[in-house]
Motif scaffolding. Structure first.
Motif, PDB file in Angstrom:
ATOM      1  N   PRO A  45       0.780  -1.240   0.000  1.00 43.79           N
ATOM      2  CA  PRO A  45       0.000   0.000   0.000  1.00 43.79           C
ATOM      3  C   PRO A  45       0.810   1.287   0.000  1.00 43.79           C
ATOM      4  O   PRO A  45       0.246   2.367  -0.068  1.00 43.79           O
ATOM      5  CB  PRO A  45      -0.829  -0.114   1.286  1.00 43.79           C
ATOM      6  CG  PRO A  45       0.005  -0.985   2.179  1.00 43.79           C
ATOM      7  CD  PRO A  45       0.661  -1.972   1.260  1.00 43.79           C
ATOM      8  N   GLY A  46       2.121   1.214   0.046  1.00 48.15           N
ATOM      9  CA  GLY A  46       2.930   2.432  -0.006  1.00 48.15           C
ATOM     10  C   GLY A  46       3.059   3.124   1.338  1.00 48.15           C
ATOM     11  O   GLY A  46       2.346   2.832   2.293  1.00 48.15           O
ATOM     12  N   CYS A  47       4.019   4.061   1.398  1.00 47.94           N
ATOM     13  CA  CYS A  47       4.262   4.861   2.597  1.00 47.94           C
ATOM     14  C   CYS A  47       4.604   4.003   3.812  1.00 47.94           C
ATOM     15  O   CYS A  47       4.295   4.380   4.950  1.00 47.94           O
ATOM     16  CB  CYS A  47       3.077   5.775   2.900  1.00 47.94           C
ATOM     17  SG  CYS A  47       2.860   7.088   1.676  1.00 47.94           S
ATOM     18  N   LEU A  48       5.227   2.850   3.585  1.00 48.93           N
ATOM     19  CA  LEU A  48       5.694   2.009   4.678  1.00 48.93           C
ATOM     20  C   LEU A  48       7.159   2.321   4.972  1.00 48.93           C
ATOM     21  O   LEU A  48       7.894   2.761   4.089  1.00 48.93           O
ATOM     22  CB  LEU A  48       5.538   0.532   4.312  1.00 48.93           C
ATOM     23  CG  LEU A  48       4.113   0.047   4.043  1.00 48.93           C
ATOM     24  CD1 LEU A  48       4.120  -1.434   3.654  1.00 48.93           C
ATOM     25  CD2 LEU A  48       3.226   0.263   5.260  1.00 48.93           C
ATOM     26  N   GLN A 161      -6.946  -6.744 -11.914  1.00 51.22           N
ATOM     27  CA  GLN A 161      -7.454  -5.445 -11.520  1.00 51.22           C
ATOM     28  C   GLN A 161      -8.118  -5.572 -10.151  1.00 51.22           C
ATOM     29  O   GLN A 161      -8.855  -6.519  -9.902  1.00 51.22           O
ATOM     30  CB  GLN A 161      -8.467  -4.920 -12.533  1.00 51.22           C
ATOM     31  CG  GLN A 161      -7.885  -4.695 -13.916  1.00 51.22           C
ATOM     32  CD  GLN A 161      -8.895  -4.053 -14.852  1.00 51.22           C
ATOM     33  OE1 GLN A 161      -9.704  -3.256 -14.422  1.00 51.22           O
ATOM     34  NE2 GLN A 161      -8.848  -4.415 -16.114  1.00 51.22           N
ATOM     35  N   SER A 162      -7.864  -4.630  -9.276  1.00 55.51           N
ATOM     36  CA  SER A 162      -8.466  -4.696  -7.951  1.00 55.51           C
ATOM     37  C   SER A 162      -8.517  -3.309  -7.340  1.00 55.51           C
ATOM     38  O   SER A 162      -7.695  -2.458  -7.639  1.00 55.51           O
ATOM     39  CB  SER A 162      -7.661  -5.625  -7.039  1.00 55.51           C
ATOM     40  OG  SER A 162      -6.325  -5.151  -6.889  1.00 55.51           O
ATOM     41  N   ALA A 163      -9.514  -3.101  -6.480  1.00 55.80           N
ATOM     42  CA  ALA A 163      -9.595  -1.865  -5.720  1.00 55.80           C
ATOM     43  C   ALA A 163      -8.651  -1.979  -4.535  1.00 55.80           C
ATOM     44  O   ALA A 163      -8.625  -2.999  -3.840  1.00 55.80           O
ATOM     45  CB  ALA A 163     -11.024  -1.628  -5.249  1.00 55.80           C
ATOM     46  N   THR A 164      -7.851  -0.954  -4.307  1.00 67.48           N
ATOM     47  CA  THR A 164      -6.881  -0.981  -3.225  1.00 67.48           C
ATOM     48  C   THR A 164      -6.643   0.445  -2.763  1.00 67.48           C
ATOM     49  O   THR A 164      -7.459   1.332  -3.015  1.00 67.48           O
ATOM     50  CB  THR A 164      -5.571  -1.653  -3.696  1.00 67.48           C
ATOM     51  OG1 THR A 164      -4.660  -1.740  -2.604  1.00 67.48           O
ATOM     52  CG2 THR A 164      -4.928  -0.891  -4.850  1.00 67.48           C
ATOM     53  N   THR A 165      -5.561   0.685  -2.059  1.00 67.48           N
ATOM     54  CA  THR A 165      -5.187   2.035  -1.649  1.00 67.48           C
ATOM     55  C   THR A 165      -3.713   2.250  -1.905  1.00 67.48           C
ATOM     56  O   THR A 165      -2.932   1.293  -1.980  1.00 67.48           O
ATOM     57  CB  THR A 165      -5.479   2.288  -0.149  1.00 67.48           C
ATOM     58  OG1 THR A 165      -4.731   1.350   0.644  1.00 67.48           O
ATOM     59  CG2 THR A 165      -6.965   2.161   0.149  1.00 67.48           C
ATOM     60  N   LEU A 166      -3.332   3.496  -2.029  1.00 65.64           N
ATOM     61  CA  LEU A 166      -1.930   3.892  -2.160  1.00 65.64           C
ATOM     62  C   LEU A 166      -1.696   5.008  -1.153  1.00 65.64           C
ATOM     63  O   LEU A 166      -2.243   6.107  -1.293  1.00 65.64           O
ATOM     64  CB  LEU A 166      -1.624   4.369  -3.568  1.00 65.64           C
ATOM     65  CG  LEU A 166      -0.226   4.946  -3.831  1.00 65.64           C
ATOM     66  CD1 LEU A 166       0.839   3.899  -3.517  1.00 65.64           C
ATOM     67  CD2 LEU A 166      -0.094   5.414  -5.271  1.00 65.64           C
ATOM     68  N   ALA A 171      -7.194   3.613  -4.866  1.00 65.35           N
ATOM     69  CA  ALA A 171      -6.316   3.203  -5.961  1.00 65.35           C
ATOM     70  C   ALA A 171      -6.820   1.903  -6.575  1.00 65.35           C
ATOM     71  O   ALA A 171      -7.656   1.202  -5.999  1.00 65.35           O
ATOM     72  CB  ALA A 171      -4.883   3.026  -5.458  1.00 65.35           C
ATOM     73  N   ARG A 172      -6.311   1.606  -7.759  1.00 68.49           N
ATOM     74  CA  ARG A 172      -6.559   0.319  -8.415  1.00 68.49           C
ATOM     75  C   ARG A 172      -5.239  -0.163  -8.997  1.00 68.49           C
ATOM     76  O   ARG A 172      -4.426   0.642  -9.463  1.00 68.49           O
ATOM     77  CB  ARG A 172      -7.615   0.440  -9.514  1.00 68.49           C
ATOM     78  CG  ARG A 172      -9.033   0.641  -8.984  1.00 68.49           C
ATOM     79  CD  ARG A 172     -10.032   0.761 -10.103  1.00 68.49           C
ATOM     80  NE  ARG A 172     -10.280  -0.509 -10.779  1.00 68.49           N
ATOM     81  CZ  ARG A 172     -11.225  -1.384 -10.423  1.00 68.49           C
ATOM     82  NH1 ARG A 172     -12.004  -1.116  -9.393  1.00 68.49           N
ATOM     83  NH2 ARG A 172     -11.395  -2.494 -11.100  1.00 68.49           N
ATOM     84  N   SER A 173      -5.044  -1.484  -8.963  1.00 66.01           N
ATOM     85  CA  SER A 173      -3.824  -2.060  -9.518  1.00 66.01           C
ATOM     86  C   SER A 173      -4.183  -3.077 -10.586  1.00 66.01           C
ATOM     87  O   SER A 173      -5.283  -3.641 -10.590  1.00 66.01           O
ATOM     88  CB  SER A 173      -2.989  -2.728  -8.422  1.00 66.01           C
ATOM     89  OG  SER A 173      -3.706  -3.787  -7.809  1.00 66.01           O
ATOM     90  N   TYR A 174      -3.250  -3.299 -11.503  1.00 66.40           N
ATOM     91  CA  TYR A 174      -3.468  -4.253 -12.580  1.00 66.40           C
ATOM     92  C   TYR A 174      -2.127  -4.640 -13.182  1.00 66.40           C
ATOM     93  O   TYR A 174      -1.098  -4.010 -12.919  1.00 66.40           O
ATOM     94  CB  TYR A 174      -4.390  -3.671 -13.659  1.00 66.40           C
ATOM     95  CG  TYR A 174      -3.924  -2.346 -14.240  1.00 66.40           C
ATOM     96  CD1 TYR A 174      -3.128  -2.297 -15.380  1.00 66.40           C
ATOM     97  CD2 TYR A 174      -4.281  -1.151 -13.630  1.00 66.40           C
ATOM     98  CE1 TYR A 174      -2.704  -1.081 -15.904  1.00 66.40           C
ATOM     99  CE2 TYR A 174      -3.860   0.062 -14.149  1.00 66.40           C
ATOM    100  CZ  TYR A 174      -3.077   0.093 -15.286  1.00 66.40           C
ATOM    101  OH  TYR A 174      -2.647   1.292 -15.796  1.00 66.40           O
ATOM    102  N   VAL A 175      -2.159  -5.699 -13.977  1.00 67.46           N
ATOM    103  CA  VAL A 175      -0.961  -6.188 -14.658  1.00 67.46           C
ATOM    104  C   VAL A 175      -1.242  -6.210 -16.156  1.00 67.46           C
ATOM    105  O   VAL A 175      -2.260  -6.749 -16.596  1.00 67.46           O
ATOM    106  CB  VAL A 175      -0.573  -7.597 -14.170  1.00 67.46           C
ATOM    107  CG1 VAL A 175       0.606  -8.143 -14.983  1.00 67.46           C
ATOM    108  CG2 VAL A 175      -0.228  -7.567 -12.688  1.00 67.46           C
ATOM    109  N   THR A 176      -0.362  -5.594 -16.942  1.00 64.52           N
ATOM    110  CA  THR A 176      -0.489  -5.581 -18.399  1.00 64.52           C
ATOM    111  C   THR A 176       0.421  -6.647 -18.992  1.00 64.52           C
ATOM    112  O   THR A 176       1.616  -6.681 -18.707  1.00 64.52           O
ATOM    113  CB  THR A 176      -0.100  -4.206 -18.973  1.00 64.52           C
ATOM    114  OG1 THR A 176      -0.903  -3.192 -18.368  1.00 64.52           O
ATOM    115  CG2 THR A 176      -0.315  -4.176 -20.489  1.00 64.52           C
ATOM    116  N   ASN A 177      -0.171  -7.528 -19.795  1.00 65.27           N
ATOM    117  CA  ASN A 177       0.571  -8.592 -20.469  1.00 65.27           C
ATOM    118  C   ASN A 177       0.621  -8.292 -21.958  1.00 65.27           C
ATOM    119  O   ASN A 177      -0.421  -8.148 -22.600  1.00 65.27           O
ATOM    120  CB  ASN A 177      -0.116  -9.940 -20.253  1.00 65.27           C
ATOM    121  CG  ASN A 177      -0.155 -10.338 -18.795  1.00 65.27           C
ATOM    122  OD1 ASN A 177       0.739 -10.997 -18.295  1.00 65.27           O
ATOM    123  ND2 ASN A 177      -1.209  -9.925 -18.088  1.00 65.27           N
TER     124      ASN A 177
END
Length: 239
Positions: A45-48, A161-166, A171-177
Motif C-alpha cells: 500500500p505504499g508509505c511504509l 485489476q483490484s480496488a486498493t489504496t496507495l 487506488a486500483r492495480s493491474y498487470v499488463t501482459n
C-alpha cells in the motif's frame, strides 16, 4: 532500456482518454521485453518504513502539491532520459496534457537475456477530467478504457485489476501482459497502480509502473517489493 516510447503510435490511436494515452506510453517505455511466466512481486500500500535505501524524487518545476518519492535500492539510478521520453511521447501524441512530474528509476541488469528493471512514477492533474466522479468510479472507468485500448492493439490484455489504496488514497492495480513483437522478442509484463489524490482544491492521478513484473530474480523481486512498499511523498503534509 525498456524501449523507445513512440508518440506517433499514440496519436494514431485517435480520440482516446488522456489516461489511456499516458498508460500506453508508460507501458511502451517499460515492456521492451520480458521473461517467461513466473510468480510476480507482491504489491504493497505504499508509505511504509523502508531502511537501507536512498530516496529519489523528480523536480516539480510547476509547483504542484503532489509528487512521488521512491526508495532507490543499491544498484538503481534515476533516468532523466526515460522520464523525458515519456513526456515527449505524450506531448507528441496531442490531446493529453503532459504529467506534472515524472520519476524513472532503472535497476541493475541480471543476466544478458533479461530486460533492464524499470520503475516509473508519474503524476497528472486530472481536475478537468475527473469531474464529480468518485475516485474508485473514475479509476474503474479509466482502466476499463485502457484495457479496451490494449486489447484492440492485438494480443495484449490486463489482469489482476483490484480496488486498493496507495498511501491511504483510493487506488486500483493491474498487470499488463503484452505478446512478443518486432521490438519485443519475449512477452512483456508490467505492474501498475493508479491512485486519485486530492490536494489544494485539485485532483491528481498518481501512476506507478514496474517491469519486468514476472521476473524470477530474487534480488529484483526484493527491490520491486521495497520500491512499491516505500513510495511516499504524495501530497506532502497530508501523508
Amino acid at each position: 532500456m525498456g524501449g523507445h516510447v513512440d508518440g506517433s503510435t499514440l496519436r494514431n490511436r485517435g480520440m482516446v482518454p488522456r489516461s489511456v494515452v499516458a498508460a500506453i506510453a508508460v507501458a511502451g517505455a517499460l515492456t521492451g521485453c520480458g521473461s517467461s511466466s513466473a510468480p510476480a512481486p507482491e504489491s504493497a500500500p505504499g508509505c511504509l518504513p523502508v531502511t537501507g535505501s536512498q530516496w529519489a524524487s523528480a523536480p516539480d518545476t510547476a509547483g504542484h502539491p503532489v509528487y512521488v518519492e521512491l526508495p532507490q535500492p543499491p544498484g538503481w539510478s534515476a533516468s532523466p532520459e526515460l522520464a523525458g521520453q515519456l513526456v515527449a511521447a505524450l506531448t507528441e501524441a496531442g490531446g493529453a496534457p503532459a504529467p506534472v512530474s515524472v520519476l524513472a528509476l532503472v535497476g541493475p541488469e541480471i543476466g544478458e537475456s533479461t530486460p533492464t528493471p524499470t520503475v516509473v512514477a508519474s503524476v497528472f492533474d486530472i481536475t478537468a477530467t475527473r469531474g464529480a466522479a468518485a475516485p474508485q468510479d473514475y479509476l474503474a472507468t479509466e482502466i476499463k478504457d485502457y484495457a479496451d485500448a490494449v486489447a484492440a492493439g492485438g494480443g495484449s490484455h490486463l489482469d489482476a485489476q483490484s480496488a486498493t489504496t496507495l498511501c491511504g488514497y483510493p487506488a486500483r492495480s493491474y498487470v499488463t501482459n503484452r505478446p512478443p513483437g518486432p521490438q519485443r522478442p519475449r512477452p512483456g509484463v508490467t505492474f501498475d497502480i493508479r491512485a486519485v489524490v486530492p490536494a489544494a482544491g485539485r485532483s491528481y492521478e498518481v501512476q506507478v509502473s514496474a517491469a519486468p513484473h514476472d521476473t524470477t530474480a530474487a534480488v529484483l523481486r526484493t527491490d520491486f517489493a521495497t520500491i512499491l512498499a516505500g513510495r511516499r511523498g504524495i501530497n506532502p503534509g497530508a501523508v
